[in-house]
Scaffold this motif. Structure first.
Motif, mmCIF file in Angstrom:
data_model
loop_
_atom_site.group_PDB
_atom_site.id
_atom_site.type_symbol
_atom_site.label_atom_id
_atom_site.label_comp_id
_atom_site.label_asym_id
_atom_site.label_seq_id
_atom_site.Cartn_x
_atom_site.Cartn_y
_atom_site.Cartn_z
ATOM 1 N N LEU A 260 37.914 42.462 25.296
ATOM 2 C CA LEU A 260 39.170 41.723 26.350
ATOM 3 C C LEU A 260 40.438 42.307 25.650
ATOM 4 O O LEU A 260 41.426 42.505 26.918
ATOM 5 C CB LEU A 260 38.925 40.797 26.462
ATOM 6 N N THR B 256 44.101 43.803 38.396
ATOM 7 C CA THR B 256 42.427 42.944 37.773
ATOM 8 C C THR B 256 41.676 43.274 38.524
ATOM 9 O O THR B 256 40.661 43.479 38.233
ATOM 10 C CB THR B 256 43.143 41.222 38.370
ATOM 11 N N ARG B 257 41.823 43.271 40.077
ATOM 12 C CA ARG B 257 40.139 43.781 40.392
ATOM 13 C C ARG B 257 40.157 45.416 40.021
ATOM 14 O O ARG B 257 38.988 45.472 40.027
ATOM 15 C CB ARG B 257 40.896 43.258 41.972
ATOM 16 N N ARG C 152 38.749 45.548 36.902
ATOM 17 C CA ARG C 152 37.120 44.843 36.820
ATOM 18 C C ARG C 152 36.385 45.807 37.866
ATOM 19 O O ARG C 152 35.126 46.066 37.104
ATOM 20 C CB ARG C 152 37.150 43.509 37.071
ATOM 21 N N SER C 153 36.693 46.005 38.919
ATOM 22 C CA SER C 153 35.730 47.035 39.833
ATOM 23 C C SER C 153 35.433 48.653 39.811
ATOM 24 O O SER C 153 34.638 48.723 40.369
ATOM 25 C CB SER C 153 36.104 45.710 41.269
ATOM 26 N N ALA D 291 36.372 49.742 35.023
ATOM 27 C CA ALA D 291 35.295 49.421 33.972
ATOM 28 C C ALA D 291 34.419 49.994 33.842
ATOM 29 O O ALA D 291 33.244 50.608 33.276
ATOM 30 C CB ALA D 291 35.012 47.523 34.339
ATOM 31 N N THR E 211 31.796 52.227 31.273
ATOM 32 C CA THR E 211 30.917 51.884 30.659
ATOM 33 C C THR E 211 30.661 52.095 29.792
ATOM 34 O O THR E 211 30.373 52.033 28.369
ATOM 35 C CB THR E 211 29.857 51.507 31.333
#
Length: 281
Positions: free
Chosen positions: A93, A187-188, A191-192, A195, A199
């Motif tokens: 994080l 943030t979006r 995250r979307s 990330a 992975t």
């Protein structure tokens, strides 16, 4: 003439490839043999395990595992799982946005920041042990699992930042521009968009941080007692100068190693992809 030279060169390359393959197998077997020997010894009785020379064909037994589980290892295993999992989550994080700032949206003098992260790993762990012990003692934090979580997070954070930065630097800028055009905030986007692309890199960094946290012994040995004792510390209690304990120690070592082996096999494909992605320049 040219065809003959090509054939000779091809044979040499194949011969070199076979030699390297054979060498890799030999090295791999040398690394695996001690683990296999430990596994076999864990299924012997103490008398058979202590024989010299060893008796490979000795009858198998579960006495070592029964003796280990009778000592009550569950609190120590739970402490190791708690400290390793929570510290790994905190590391990811914190490292993910930091690596994003150092690669995709580089901050000023980002190279200095990276080398500052790296310099924190140059200090020997034992050099900071006494100040950390005195601080934990003054605030009543000794024998507390949260102290280990904080320490493991700070120890593994530089490694995770360096690893994730190499993965994030390979993210195509076009998909970030497309996300910005679609109105996605930071943030979006993280995250979307970012990330899912990295992975494998996140899995690689998380697995390495988990292994380092699980295997850490020095801080856990000095800063914990009975409440926050971890599995490696619990394992050292089987090494005594009296009695036969070899099969029991091997059984305990196998059990303590299982979480790391399971995590490694579960994330094997992601780990290979992540390390390969980080090597592309």
């Amino acid at each position: 003439m040219t065809g003959q030279v090509t054939m000779v060169t091809g044979r040499k390359r194949r011969g070199g490839g076979f030699a390297l393959t054979g060498l890799a197998w030999i090295v791999g077997i040398l690394f695996v043999l001690p683990v296999l020997w430990m596994l076999l010894t864990s299924f012997h009785t103490e008398e058979d395990a202590a024989k010299n020379p060893p008796d490979v064909a000795a009858p198998l037994s579960l006495d070592g595992y029964r003796s280990f589980f009778d000592t009550g290892p569950w609190p120590s295993l739970a402490n190791s799982l708690t400290a390793s999992i929570l510290s790994t989550i905190l590391v990811i994080l914190l490292a993910f946005p930091a690596a994003y700032a150092l690669s995709i949206k580089p901050v000023k003098r980002w190279t200095d920041v990276l080398f500052f992260f790296l310099s924190t790993k140059m200090l020997p762990v034992v050099a900071g042990l006494l100040p950390i012990y005195l601080f934990a003692q003054s605030v009543g934090f000794l024998d507390n699992i949260w102290l280990l979580i904080i320490l493991y997070t700070s120890m593994n954070l530089p490694i995770a930042v360096w690893m994730l930065r190499s993965f994030l630097s390979e993210v195509p800028v076009e998909i970030l521009e497309a996300a910005s055009v679609d109105g996605a905030n930071l943030t979006r986007t993280l995250r979307s968009v970012v990330a899912p692309v990295v992975t494998p890199g996140i899995a690689s960094a998380a697995l390495i941080c988990f292994i380092f946290s699980w295997n850490e012994l020095l801080f856990a040995r000095v800063l914990t007692g009975t409440v926050a004792q971890t599995a490696p510390v619990f394992l050292t209690g089987f090494v005594t100068s009296q009695g036969l304990f070899l099969a029991k120690v091997c059984a305990a070592s196998i059990v303590v190693s299982l979480p790391v082996l399971i995590a490694g096999f579960a994330a094997q494909d992601k780990l290979v992809q992540g390390l390969s992605l980080g090597a592309v320049k």
